[in-house]
Write an enzyme that holds these catalytic residues in place. Sequence first.
Site, PDB file in Angstrom:
ATOM      1  N   VAL A   1      12.835   2.527  -4.454  1.00 42.90           N
ATOM      2  CA  VAL A   1      13.528   3.362  -5.452  1.00 42.90           C
ATOM      3  C   VAL A   1      13.843   2.488  -6.662  1.00 42.90           C
ATOM      4  O   VAL A   1      14.551   1.490  -6.548  1.00 42.90           O
ATOM      5  CB  VAL A   1      14.855   3.947  -4.895  1.00 42.90           C
ATOM      6  CG1 VAL A   1      15.543   4.812  -5.958  1.00 42.90           C
ATOM      7  CG2 VAL A   1      14.605   4.766  -3.635  1.00 42.90           C
TER       8      VAL A   1
ATOM      9  N   LEU B   1      15.054  -2.570  -9.869  1.00 45.21           N
ATOM     10  CA  LEU B   1      16.480  -2.304 -10.094  1.00 45.21           C
ATOM     11  C   LEU B   1      17.236  -2.366  -8.767  1.00 45.21           C
ATOM     12  O   LEU B   1      16.763  -1.853  -7.751  1.00 45.21           O
ATOM     13  CB  LEU B   1      16.672  -0.915 -10.737  1.00 45.21           C
ATOM     14  CG  LEU B   1      16.039  -0.694 -12.111  1.00 45.21           C
ATOM     15  CD1 LEU B   1      16.301   0.726 -12.588  1.00 45.21           C
ATOM     16  CD2 LEU B   1      16.581  -1.688 -13.123  1.00 45.21           C
TER      17      LEU B   1
ATOM     18  N   GLU C   1      -0.526   9.208 -13.391  1.00 40.43           N
ATOM     19  CA  GLU C   1      -1.524   9.022 -12.338  1.00 40.43           C
ATOM     20  C   GLU C   1      -2.848   9.628 -12.819  1.00 40.43           C
ATOM     21  O   GLU C   1      -2.855  10.439 -13.752  1.00 40.43           O
ATOM     22  CB  GLU C   1      -1.068   9.748 -11.057  1.00 40.43           C
ATOM     23  CG  GLU C   1       0.182   9.166 -10.415  1.00 40.43           C
ATOM     24  CD  GLU C   1      -0.039   7.800  -9.797  1.00 40.43           C
ATOM     25  OE1 GLU C   1      -1.184   7.480  -9.416  1.00 40.43           O
ATOM     26  OE2 GLU C   1       0.936   7.041  -9.714  1.00 40.43           O
TER      27      GLU C   1
ATOM     28  N   LYS D   1      12.006   9.546  -3.287  1.00 39.50           N
ATOM     29  CA  LYS D   1      13.060   8.578  -3.593  1.00 39.50           C
ATOM     30  C   LYS D   1      14.450   9.117  -3.243  1.00 39.50           C
ATOM     31  O   LYS D   1      15.280   8.377  -2.703  1.00 39.50           O
ATOM     32  CB  LYS D   1      12.970   8.173  -5.071  1.00 39.50           C
ATOM     33  CG  LYS D   1      11.705   7.357  -5.350  1.00 39.50           C
ATOM     34  CD  LYS D   1      11.438   7.185  -6.833  1.00 39.50           C
ATOM     35  CE  LYS D   1      10.099   6.493  -7.058  1.00 39.50           C
ATOM     36  NZ  LYS D   1       9.694   6.431  -8.455  1.00 39.50           N
TER      37      LYS D   1
ATOM     38  N   THR E   1       0.859  -1.195   0.000  1.00 39.24           N
ATOM     39  CA  THR E   1       0.000   0.000   0.000  1.00 39.24           C
ATOM     40  C   THR E   1       0.895   1.245   0.000  1.00 39.24           C
ATOM     41  O   THR E   1       2.115   1.150   0.023  1.00 39.24           O
ATOM     42  CB  THR E   1      -0.869   0.058   1.276  1.00 39.24           C
ATOM     43  OG1 THR E   1      -0.035   0.430   2.392  1.00 39.24           O
ATOM     44  CG2 THR E   1      -1.536  -1.270   1.572  1.00 39.24           C
TER      45      THR E   1
ATOM     46  N   GLY F   1      -0.781   4.828 -20.229  1.00 34.49           N
ATOM     47  CA  GLY F   1      -0.963   4.375 -18.853  1.00 34.49           C
ATOM     48  C   GLY F   1       0.158   4.762 -17.901  1.00 34.49           C
ATOM     49  O   GLY F   1       0.290   4.195 -16.815  1.00 34.49           O
TER      50      GLY F   1
ATOM     51  N   ASP G   1       7.086  12.574  -5.904  1.00 35.90           N
ATOM     52  CA  ASP G   1       7.450  11.157  -5.925  1.00 35.90           C
ATOM     53  C   ASP G   1       8.968  11.000  -6.077  1.00 35.90           C
ATOM     54  O   ASP G   1       9.594  10.172  -5.405  1.00 35.90           O
ATOM     55  CB  ASP G   1       6.716  10.452  -7.069  1.00 35.90           C
ATOM     56  CG  ASP G   1       6.995   8.958  -7.094  1.00 35.90           C
ATOM     57  OD1 ASP G   1       6.660   8.289  -6.104  1.00 35.90           O
ATOM     58  OD2 ASP G   1       7.568   8.469  -8.079  1.00 35.90           O
TER      59      ASP G   1
ATOM     60  N   ALA H   1      11.895   0.478  -8.495  1.00 34.08           N
ATOM     61  CA  ALA H   1      11.192  -0.826  -8.597  1.00 34.08           C
ATOM     62  C   ALA H   1      12.171  -1.980  -8.402  1.00 34.08           C
ATOM     63  O   ALA H   1      12.810  -2.059  -7.360  1.00 34.08           O
ATOM     64  CB  ALA H   1      10.431  -0.917  -9.918  1.00 34.08           C
TER      65      ALA H   1
ATOM     66  N   GLU I   1      14.155  -2.430  -1.159  1.00 35.68           N
ATOM     67  CA  GLU I   1      14.761  -2.236  -2.481  1.00 35.68           C
ATOM     68  C   GLU I   1      13.817  -1.543  -3.467  1.00 35.68           C
ATOM     69  O   GLU I   1      14.220  -0.676  -4.222  1.00 35.68           O
ATOM     70  CB  GLU I   1      15.194  -3.601  -3.046  1.00 35.68           C
ATOM     71  CG  GLU I   1      15.822  -3.533  -4.425  1.00 35.68           C
ATOM     72  CD  GLU I   1      17.082  -2.703  -4.449  1.00 35.68           C
ATOM     73  OE1 GLU I   1      17.018  -1.535  -4.879  1.00 35.68           O
ATOM     74  OE2 GLU I   1      18.130  -3.193  -4.026  1.00 35.68           O
TER      75      GLU I   1
ATOM     76  N   GLY J   1       6.256  -0.834 -13.117  1.00 39.50           N
ATOM     77  CA  GLY J   1       5.551  -1.995 -13.673  1.00 39.50           C
ATOM     78  C   GLY J   1       5.328  -3.031 -12.589  1.00 39.50           C
ATOM     79  O   GLY J   1       6.205  -3.271 -11.754  1.00 39.50           O
TER      80      GLY J   1
END
Length: 396
Positions: free
Chosen positions: A180, A184, A239, A254, A126, A236, A250, A182, A177, A377
Amino acid sequence: SASLAPSRTASRRSTMPAAGLSMMAVPQKDIAVGIVGPGLVGGELWKQIEATQDKLKAAGLNVKVAAVSNRKDNKAWMMCNEGGISFKEYEAGMTDPKAGEEGDFLKMAEFIKKVGGGRAVMFDTTAAEAVSDMYAPWLEAGVHVCTPNKKVGSGPLARYKRCKEAVSEGKALWGMETTVGAGLPIINVLQTDLIGTGDEIKTIEGIFSGTLSYIFNTFKPGDKFSDVITDAKNKGFTEPDPRDDLGGVDVARKVVILARECGLDVELDDVPIKSLVPAELQSWSPKEGEVLADAFIEQMKAYDDEKTKLMQDAVDKGQVLRYVGKVDVAAKKVTVELAMYPKTHPFAGTQYADNICCFNTARYVPQPLVIQGPGAGAAVTAAGIYADFLKIAKTL
């Protein structure tokens, strides 16, 4: 002369342990997990766990989802089962008024700890403050946490420090992890490969928004900025309110996470953010009946010339425009801005919606250590959370 071919004796001898091993069962270690808020990413994570049960068993891990929590009929709800819950059972439970019980995050943590014999991991997928407030109590109770939720890593410093303290005292581990980039490996490289081995971080700079990466990778001279936002929306990337992407908060979250890992006591409010949303539109609201995203893009048309000029200036200088977050450790400074970079810079080579992170350190000179790839993703984010879990599972 010596022959490289194995002798018959050697080949026979080498096959025996392998045959013997295949007949031995790997001792299994019970690990119970709880999933909070299984939406797109959490659902994908759950499916990945179900699809890899053979691999888990081969590694000696008996992993079961013993608890799940979500909002049901606008109330906190959870389902707990010692025998484990499948994703299908969870979906059925969400529509069955008799299934589950009132949500209670502490009770849920205690339950999975009991089921796992003390080996328990909570997944938070969430972005909720109520869940973020539970990390410290969970960690202090010996329940490990894996999450893509940026709120704890970038939220109030006192809450963050309480969580880090629980980790440093050996009570539990915090897999972050995917907060920041996703999937990577940015945080693990920073924590272990660089800081953990005694390297000195000078600066970290990166493109940490897939949406803004896509926008500036595709924005070319002659394009209207509002058209590029429309294209990103149609694919897509944005937001429901594009200001959530264009505002840069955002990205700021990070870089705050990265700065704190480098030992800087930074609050989100300390970060100067160069928003791409014009001041006049920051508190703007659509008229009744209008689709927010479409109405906002319509409003942005009045500012197209300004962005086109910026793009043209960059092209005239042989440079590219990129929306970047930066941590300057020596100066104790964190910034988020739209900046120009030469075409020889790693940022000029980003494709599609790449994230990229450059570490300039005492060892990595004159060229930085660069990590690049898809930074958003559901599949890659879920896999990153799962990888964090597997690292923790090996320590249990």
